[in-house]
Write a protein that holds these residues in place. Structure first.
Motif, PDB file in Angstrom:
ATOM      1  N   VAL A  26     137.502 -44.228 -37.632  1.00  0.00           N
ATOM      2  CA  VAL A  26     136.563 -45.207 -37.561  1.00  0.00           C
ATOM      3  C   VAL A  26     135.678 -45.043 -35.923  1.00  0.00           C
ATOM      4  O   VAL A  26     134.604 -45.409 -36.146  1.00  0.00           O
ATOM      5  CB  VAL A  26     136.948 -46.734 -37.558  1.00  0.00           C
ATOM      6  CG1 VAL A  26     136.566 -48.029 -37.457  1.00  0.00           C
ATOM      7  CG2 VAL A  26     137.758 -46.919 -38.861  1.00  0.00           C
ATOM      8  N   GLY A  27     136.012 -45.187 -35.063  1.00  0.00           N
ATOM      9  CA  GLY A  27     135.543 -44.559 -34.659  1.00  0.00           C
ATOM     10  C   GLY A  27     134.354 -44.110 -33.732  1.00  0.00           C
ATOM     11  O   GLY A  27     133.365 -43.950 -33.659  1.00  0.00           O
ATOM     12  N   SER A  28     134.546 -42.785 -34.977  1.00  0.00           N
ATOM     13  CA  SER A  28     134.123 -41.488 -34.656  1.00  0.00           C
ATOM     14  C   SER A  28     133.086 -41.654 -35.609  1.00  0.00           C
ATOM     15  O   SER A  28     131.434 -40.475 -35.394  1.00  0.00           O
ATOM     16  CB  SER A  28     134.759 -40.243 -34.902  1.00  0.00           C
ATOM     17  OG  SER A  28     135.003 -40.472 -36.351  1.00  0.00           O
ATOM     18  N   ARG A  29     132.874 -42.229 -36.814  1.00  0.00           N
ATOM     19  CA  ARG A  29     131.892 -42.698 -37.703  1.00  0.00           C
ATOM     20  C   ARG A  29     131.632 -44.308 -37.411  1.00  0.00           C
ATOM     21  O   ARG A  29     130.023 -44.238 -37.741  1.00  0.00           O
ATOM     22  CB  ARG A  29     132.813 -42.710 -38.976  1.00  0.00           C
ATOM     23  CG  ARG A  29     132.568 -41.367 -39.442  1.00  0.00           C
ATOM     24  CD  ARG A  29     133.449 -41.357 -40.491  1.00  0.00           C
ATOM     25  NE  ARG A  29     132.565 -41.745 -41.535  1.00  0.00           N
ATOM     26  CZ  ARG A  29     132.746 -41.394 -42.988  1.00  0.00           C
ATOM     27  NH1 ARG A  29     133.931 -41.405 -43.559  1.00  0.00           N
ATOM     28  NH2 ARG A  29     131.406 -41.477 -43.520  1.00  0.00           N
ATOM     29  N   PHE A  30     131.503 -45.287 -36.222  1.00  0.00           N
ATOM     30  CA  PHE A  30     131.339 -46.516 -36.437  1.00  0.00           C
ATOM     31  C   PHE A  30     131.359 -46.772 -36.044  1.00  0.00           C
ATOM     32  O   PHE A  30     130.627 -48.696 -35.403  1.00  0.00           O
ATOM     33  CB  PHE A  30     132.295 -47.508 -37.946  1.00  0.00           C
ATOM     34  CG  PHE A  30     132.063 -46.669 -39.787  1.00  0.00           C
ATOM     35  CD1 PHE A  30     131.018 -47.371 -40.102  1.00  0.00           C
ATOM     36  CD2 PHE A  30     132.728 -46.293 -39.367  1.00  0.00           C
ATOM     37  CE1 PHE A  30     131.527 -46.971 -41.949  1.00  0.00           C
ATOM     38  CE2 PHE A  30     133.161 -45.666 -41.167  1.00  0.00           C
ATOM     39  CZ  PHE A  30     131.950 -46.288 -42.016  1.00  0.00           C
ATOM     40  N   ALA A 245     128.807 -37.302 -30.722  1.00  0.00           N
ATOM     41  CA  ALA A 245     128.597 -35.843 -30.827  1.00  0.00           C
ATOM     42  C   ALA A 245     128.708 -35.283 -32.368  1.00  0.00           C
ATOM     43  O   ALA A 245     127.930 -34.281 -33.011  1.00  0.00           O
ATOM     44  CB  ALA A 245     129.556 -34.895 -29.992  1.00  0.00           C
ATOM     45  N   GLY A 246     128.797 -36.207 -33.089  1.00  0.00           N
ATOM     46  CA  GLY A 246     128.789 -36.151 -34.427  1.00  0.00           C
ATOM     47  C   GLY A 246     129.781 -35.695 -35.020  1.00  0.00           C
ATOM     48  O   GLY A 246     129.599 -34.637 -36.131  1.00  0.00           O
ATOM     49  N   ILE A 247     130.840 -35.763 -34.280  1.00  0.00           N
ATOM     50  CA  ILE A 247     132.345 -35.091 -35.151  1.00  0.00           C
ATOM     51  C   ILE A 247     133.073 -36.180 -35.374  1.00  0.00           C
ATOM     52  O   ILE A 247     132.960 -37.618 -34.742  1.00  0.00           O
ATOM     53  CB  ILE A 247     132.973 -34.620 -33.736  1.00  0.00           C
ATOM     54  CG1 ILE A 247     132.402 -33.593 -32.423  1.00  0.00           C
ATOM     55  CG2 ILE A 247     134.572 -34.050 -33.777  1.00  0.00           C
ATOM     56  CD1 ILE A 247     133.260 -33.133 -31.339  1.00  0.00           C
ATOM     57  N   GLU A 248     133.200 -35.420 -37.220  1.00  0.00           N
ATOM     58  CA  GLU A 248     134.050 -36.804 -37.926  1.00  0.00           C
ATOM     59  C   GLU A 248     135.415 -35.697 -37.246  1.00  0.00           C
ATOM     60  O   GLU A 248     136.375 -34.636 -38.053  1.00  0.00           O
ATOM     61  CB  GLU A 248     133.859 -36.130 -39.499  1.00  0.00           C
ATOM     62  CG  GLU A 248     132.203 -37.668 -39.491  1.00  0.00           C
ATOM     63  CD  GLU A 248     132.403 -36.927 -41.024  1.00  0.00           C
ATOM     64  OE1 GLU A 248     132.667 -36.831 -41.964  1.00  0.00           O
ATOM     65  OE2 GLU A 248     130.925 -38.001 -40.839  1.00  0.00           O
ATOM     66  N   VAL A 249     136.761 -36.802 -37.141  1.00  0.00           N
ATOM     67  CA  VAL A 249     137.987 -36.672 -37.329  1.00  0.00           C
ATOM     68  C   VAL A 249     138.560 -36.425 -38.748  1.00  0.00           C
ATOM     69  O   VAL A 249     138.758 -37.169 -39.460  1.00  0.00           O
ATOM     70  CB  VAL A 249     138.778 -38.069 -36.529  1.00  0.00           C
ATOM     71  CG1 VAL A 249     140.455 -37.480 -36.659  1.00  0.00           C
ATOM     72  CG2 VAL A 249     138.508 -38.318 -35.061  1.00  0.00           C
ATOM     73  N   SER A 250     139.421 -35.151 -38.082  1.00  0.00           N
ATOM     74  CA  SER A 250     140.322 -34.179 -39.682  1.00  0.00           C
ATOM     75  C   SER A 250     141.391 -33.494 -38.640  1.00  0.00           C
ATOM     76  O   SER A 250     142.073 -32.974 -40.362  1.00  0.00           O
ATOM     77  CB  SER A 250     138.928 -33.487 -40.081  1.00  0.00           C
ATOM     78  OG  SER A 250     138.625 -32.364 -39.436  1.00  0.00           O
TER      79      SER A 250
END
Length: 405
Positions: A26-30, A245-250
């Motif tokens: 959520v933090g990385s996207r929103f 940085a546009g990094i989505e957590v996976s």
């Protein structure tokens, strides 16, 4: 330590692998635009955990025992099936979380850590007293405070973080449906059903009575807000470092990247130990909750204060649950995916958990003069509406958004 049960429940429940992953995603996207959900979740879990602890302290019996007696075997059976399935899914995610955390610390393939993690969980459940378990796992899990330190070391634009959080709204790059999907997932992660069953059963394990109602309040008001603070810190770390940085957590390694950037190897090592402790504590909680729910529903002897020979079916249930979790993970399923599914299905199961607790907490037959007051009942009713909306919306939102993708 008076607040140890609440700390273990919060660290192992509120900040388990589900919260680590969901808050970081959520933090990385929103950014912090979903911080309000954590606040709503903290108030809700405090409200219902307090009820469950009060029921256990006044009646001397765990919630599931009374639910079966008060609502009958059919309603309690539906509750049992849902909670046991969610427990198993969450236990699988937690064992996977332990393996991923140990992989971060050692670079050894996570699949090699899975059976080790399962064996360690079983050994602790079999040999360690409840009081030792709650103190060690809860206090070591407090090392996750490194996530709360990291934002200050990163030196972010605090004004920008506040603008993300207030007023809450989805970023222009994200669809509204995806925003609400993650709101439901975050709410499910905050109010995972096993937390209240574990908290209630733990109160019985510690032999609380009506004299311990103050201890119940201390546990609730220290443990769960602390868990909420750590959850917000994880989201803030991701919002400061990963979002720009546009990094989505996976992967778990991405969750701790902001910590490594903020405090270097030392703070990273502290947080990794905290993650191992938190996921290990959550694995203990979910395994215990599986045993608690089945044993209490069927009237078996239960409790870690009883030797395995005197509560054989209770301990066997936990062993089987751990083995099933290990077996699922050894099929090469992605633990992060299991985690994301567990929090969504937790949201679906919320009404089956919290409606019975509210009913029992209002029953003078069990509670006497300690039934809920008007304010608690009003808040409980409001939260039941929220819980029902989240439960109904969870699956349609998951389908409509492709599980948030």
């Amino acid at each position: 330590m008076g607040a140890a049960l609440g700390i273990l429940t919060a660290i192992g429940g509120f900040v388990d692998i589900g919260d680590l992953v969901t808050n970081a995603v959520v933090g990385s996207r929103f950014g912090l635009s979903l911080a309000w959900v954590v606040v709503v979740g903290v108030v809700g879990i405090c409200l219902f955990a307090s009820m469950a602890g009060r029921v256990a302290a006044v009646s001397g019996r765990a919630t599931f025992e009374i639910v079966r007696e008060r609502l009958g075997p059919r309603a309690a059976g539906a509750n049992l099936v849902a909670s046991f399935a969610i427990n198993l899914l969450t236990l699988t995610a937690e064992i996977g979380g332990i393996a991923l955390a140990l992989h971060l610390a050692s670079s050894v393939e996570p699949r090699l850590w899975i059976p080790v993690a399962g064996l360690a969980v079983w050994l602790v459940l079999w040999r360690v007293k409840f009081e030792v378990m709650e103190n060690v796992a809860g206090l070591m899990g407090l090392l996750l405070v490194g996530f709360a330190v990291a934002p200050f070391l990163l030196g972010p634009d605090w004004g920008e973080l506040m603008r993300q959080a207030v007023p809450p709204s989805p970023p222009g790059t994200e669809h509204v449906a995806t925003y609400w999907y993650y709101a439901v997932a975050l709410f499910g992660a905050a109010m995972t059903p096993y937390e209240v069953f574990f908290f209630s059963s733990g109160a019985v394990e510690e032999r609380w009575t009506a004299k311990d109602l103050a201890t119940n309040r201390v546990n609730v008001l220290i443990g769960f807000p602390l868990g909420g603070l750590l959850s917000l810190s994880i989201a803030a770390c991701a919002a400061v470092v990963l979002l720009p940085a546009g990094i989505e957590v996976s992967a778990l390694s991405q969750i701790v990247l902001p910590v490594a950037q903020a405090g270097g190897p030392l703070l990273l090592a502290v947080v990794i130990v905290g993650i191992v402790a938190a996921t290990f504590g959550a694995a203990l909680e979910t395994a215990l909750s599986s045993g608690y729910s089945l044993a209490q529903y069927l009237g078996w002897s239960w409790g870690t204060f009883r030797r395995p020979a005197h509560a054989a079916r209770f301990h066997l249930t936990m062993i089987v649950a751990v083995l099933l979790g290990v077996g699922i993970l050894m099929t090469s399923v992605d633990p992060v995916m299991v985690t994301e599914m567990s929090v969504v299905f937790s949201a679906v199961a919320l009404p089956l958990t919290y409606v019975p607790i509210l009913v029992v907490a209002n029953d003078p037959q069990y509670m006497g003069r300690y039934v809920n007051g008007r304010v608690v009942n009003a808040l409980g009713t409001v939260y039941l509406v929220i819980v029902l909306v989240a439960a109904v919306a969870a699956i349609p939102l998951m389908i409509a958004t492709g599980a948030g993708s």
